[in-house]
Motif scaffolding. Structure first.
Motif, mmCIF file in Angstrom:
data_model
loop_
_atom_site.group_PDB
_atom_site.id
_atom_site.type_symbol
_atom_site.label_atom_id
_atom_site.label_comp_id
_atom_site.label_asym_id
_atom_site.label_seq_id
_atom_site.Cartn_x
_atom_site.Cartn_y
_atom_site.Cartn_z
ATOM 1 N N TRP A 51 0.798 -0.963 -0.017
ATOM 2 C CA TRP A 51 0.047 -0.090 0.045
ATOM 3 C C TRP A 51 0.935 1.225 -0.151
ATOM 4 N N GLY A 52 2.123 1.238 0.490
ATOM 5 C CA GLY A 52 3.045 2.233 0.459
ATOM 6 C C GLY A 52 3.473 2.884 -0.842
ATOM 7 N N ILE A 53 3.562 1.484 -1.964
ATOM 8 C CA ILE A 53 3.952 1.975 -3.259
ATOM 9 C C ILE A 53 3.098 2.608 -3.830
ATOM 10 N N LEU A 54 1.865 2.776 -3.420
ATOM 11 C CA LEU A 54 0.819 3.786 -3.971
ATOM 12 C C LEU A 54 0.964 5.304 -3.676
ATOM 13 N N ALA A 55 1.630 5.602 -2.600
ATOM 14 C CA ALA A 55 2.094 6.866 -2.369
ATOM 15 C C ALA A 55 3.508 7.461 -2.855
ATOM 16 N N TYR A 56 4.277 6.161 -2.813
ATOM 17 C CA TYR A 56 5.673 6.375 -3.498
ATOM 18 C C TYR A 56 5.705 6.772 -5.086
ATOM 19 N N LEU A 57 4.442 6.143 -5.838
ATOM 20 C CA LEU A 57 4.421 6.571 -7.135
ATOM 21 C C LEU A 57 3.176 7.572 -7.329
ATOM 22 N N ALA A 58 2.771 8.304 -6.342
ATOM 23 C CA ALA A 58 1.845 9.369 -6.647
ATOM 24 C C ALA A 58 2.421 10.570 -7.420
ATOM 25 N N SER A 59 1.703 11.014 -8.281
ATOM 26 C CA SER A 59 2.125 12.200 -9.254
ATOM 27 C C SER A 59 1.973 13.607 -8.550
ATOM 28 N N THR A 60 1.402 13.784 -7.440
ATOM 29 C CA THR A 60 1.264 15.241 -6.901
ATOM 30 C C THR A 60 1.715 15.136 -5.405
ATOM 31 N N PRO A 61 2.039 16.080 -4.746
ATOM 32 C CA PRO A 61 2.661 15.847 -3.360
ATOM 33 C C PRO A 61 1.407 15.881 -2.738
ATOM 34 N N ARG A 62 0.116 16.512 -3.088
ATOM 35 C CA ARG A 62 -1.176 16.294 -1.973
ATOM 36 C C ARG A 62 -1.663 14.806 -2.218
ATOM 37 N N ALA A 63 -1.598 14.158 -3.125
ATOM 38 C CA ALA A 63 -2.107 12.663 -3.140
ATOM 39 C C ALA A 63 -0.867 11.750 -2.610
ATOM 40 N N ARG A 64 0.560 12.109 -2.450
ATOM 41 C CA ARG A 64 1.246 11.573 -1.625
ATOM 42 C C ARG A 64 1.168 11.716 -0.227
ATOM 43 N N ARG A 65 0.677 12.638 0.390
ATOM 44 C CA ARG A 65 0.335 12.943 1.608
ATOM 45 C C ARG A 65 -0.731 11.935 2.042
ATOM 46 N N TRP A 66 -1.930 11.929 1.418
ATOM 47 C CA TRP A 66 -3.083 11.428 1.377
ATOM 48 C C TRP A 66 -2.819 9.797 1.544
ATOM 49 N N LEU A 67 -2.014 9.371 0.563
ATOM 50 C CA LEU A 67 -1.982 8.028 0.332
ATOM 51 C C LEU A 67 -1.033 7.485 1.279
ATOM 52 N N SER A 68 -0.004 8.436 1.772
ATOM 53 C CA SER A 68 0.890 7.862 2.916
ATOM 54 C C SER A 68 0.159 7.696 4.147
ATOM 55 N N ALA A 69 -0.833 8.715 4.427
ATOM 56 C CA ALA A 69 -1.479 8.480 5.607
ATOM 57 C C ALA A 69 -2.360 7.268 5.824
ATOM 58 N N LEU A 70 -3.036 7.066 4.425
ATOM 59 C CA LEU A 70 -3.855 5.920 4.146
ATOM 60 C C LEU A 70 -3.097 4.367 4.404
ATOM 61 N N SER A 71 -1.984 4.359 3.902
ATOM 62 C CA SER A 71 -1.196 3.310 3.819
ATOM 63 C C SER A 71 -0.640 3.005 5.284
ATOM 64 N N ALA A 72 -0.339 3.981 6.003
ATOM 65 C CA ALA A 72 0.200 3.761 7.524
ATOM 66 C C ALA A 72 -0.853 3.403 8.370
ATOM 67 N N VAL A 73 -2.245 3.988 8.099
ATOM 68 C CA VAL A 73 -3.410 3.221 8.921
ATOM 69 C C VAL A 73 -3.717 1.701 8.483
ATOM 70 N N THR A 74 -3.790 1.694 7.214
ATOM 71 C CA THR A 74 -3.833 0.274 6.802
ATOM 72 C C THR A 74 -2.704 -0.698 7.296
ATOM 73 N N SER A 75 -1.632 -0.509 7.077
ATOM 74 C CA SER A 75 -0.411 -1.212 7.636
ATOM 75 C C SER A 75 -0.774 -1.467 9.256
ATOM 76 N N LEU A 76 -0.795 -0.306 9.764
ATOM 77 C CA LEU A 76 -0.931 -0.490 11.467
ATOM 78 C C LEU A 76 -2.157 -1.086 11.788
ATOM 79 N N GLY A 77 -3.384 -1.293 11.055
ATOM 80 C CA GLY A 77 -4.157 -2.082 11.461
ATOM 81 C C GLY A 77 -4.124 -3.350 11.184
#
Length: 338
Positions: A172-198
């Motif tokens: 799930w973190g690879i989606l944030a790594y490949l994000a094309s905009t900084p805003r998308a990278r921040r949102w996807l980083s938070a989403l992948s962190a919550v998912t992996s933590l859960g």
């Protein structure tokens, strides 16, 4: 009239990728900056510290046993059914299929194979590093523990670090790594962190992992994401090699040779540059012979120039009963006056 070769499905995919060979300008490739190097070094030190704390049977191992004896799945049994499905977000097969489908669409839209190749490189690193650590330390899980209070290391197990947790961080973190905009990278980083933590805490709830397994799994997955910029040149070389292999397969004799055209069929005209003249080719095969129209009656027919003109007899106007012919005599008109 032009005829074109019929392309296969694979040819259409590569034709789509060839339409824009250069990577879009708004998509940047992450580089190994100084900030990223510092984060990588700190995460690696944390990884080694967790391993050392488990090997020496420190307070972290005592915390593992306390959580295991607490048995969270017995304390909150009402969420057991939901977490049985939620933990699938950390399984390698289903998550790889879901993320690869999304990144395949991204590759199609961006005309590059980099998203899929980056995912493949990350999963390969995950299997090598996490797999080697699992089988190298051989720690037994809570359900197979032998001695209370021991670290259960080198007992033939394969749970340290947690594969579910590390896979959730990477996939799930690879989606944030490949994000094309900084805003998308921040949102996807938070989403992948919550998912992996859960996912990690779910494995502790189900009793399949120690708490230290999950913590080490988070660190292992984060190390892979932080190290990916070092492998970007290899990913670019792999992409170029795939296209070269495609071109060599296309250039093989008999690979794209068109079928022979039937006699009298239109000959394809080769495209040329605007300054060059397009050569005109003569149609192959014998010329077509003129055939008489099908509606003519059988028999000899003469050409139009050989026919004798025939003048129609009489007037071409239709007869009218109320009209009087010009040759007939009419009665004398009355003379006015007197």
């Amino acid at each position: 009239m032009r005829t074109e070769l019929k392309l296969t499905r694979l040819d259409r995919v590569f034709a789509r990728l060839d339409r824009e060979p250069e990577r879009p300008a708004h998509i940047d490739v992450p580089r190994m900056s100084r900030h990223r190097v510092v984060l990588f070094s700190a995460t690696l030190a944390f990884y080694l510290a967790i391993v050392w704390a488990v090997v020496v049977t420190s307070w972290l191992v005592r915390l593992d046993w306390q959580v295991m004896f607490f048995r969270p799945y017995q304390q909150w049994p009402e969420i057991h059914a939901f977490l049985d499905y939620y933990v699938v977000l950390g399984q390698r097969g289903p998550t790889a299929v879901m993320v690869a489908s999304w990144l395949g669409w991204r590759s199609w839209r961006q005309h590059t194979l980099r998203p899929l190749l980056t995912l493949g490189a990350a999963l390969l690193l995950l299997n090598i590093t996490v797999g080697a650590a699992k089988y190298g330390m051989g720690r037994l899980g809570p359900h197979y523990a032998v001695t209370i209070g021991s670290n259960e290391m080198w007992g033939g197990g394969d749970i340290f670090p947690s594969g579910h947790t590390a896979n959730a961080v990477v996939t799930w973190g690879i989606l944030a790594y490949l994000a094309s905009t900084p805003r998308a990278r921040r949102w996807l980083s938070a989403l992948s962190a919550v998912t992996s933590l859960g996912v990690g805490l779910t494995t502790v709830y189900l009793g399949t992992h120690w708490l230290s397994d999950v913590v080490l799994g988070w660190a292992a997955g984060l190390l892979i994401l932080l190290a990916l910029p070092w492998f970007e040149p290899l990913i670019a070389l792999a992409e170029a090699g795939i296209f070269r292999l495609r071109d060599s397969l296309r250039s093989r004799p008999g690979r794209t040779a068109p079928a022979p055209a039937p006699v009298g069929a239109p000959v394809p005209i080769a495209r040329s540059a605007p300054d060059e003249e397009t050569p005109v080719r003569e149609p192959a095969g014998p010329a077509r012979t003129s055939r008489p129209p099908l509606y003519l009656a059988p028999g000899p027919h003469t050409a139009r120039s050989e026919r004798t003109p025939v003048t129609p007899v009489g007037s071409r106007r239709p007869p009218h009963s109320d009209r009087v012919a010009r040759t007939t005599t009419t009665s004398a008109r009355p003379v006015a006056g007197g």
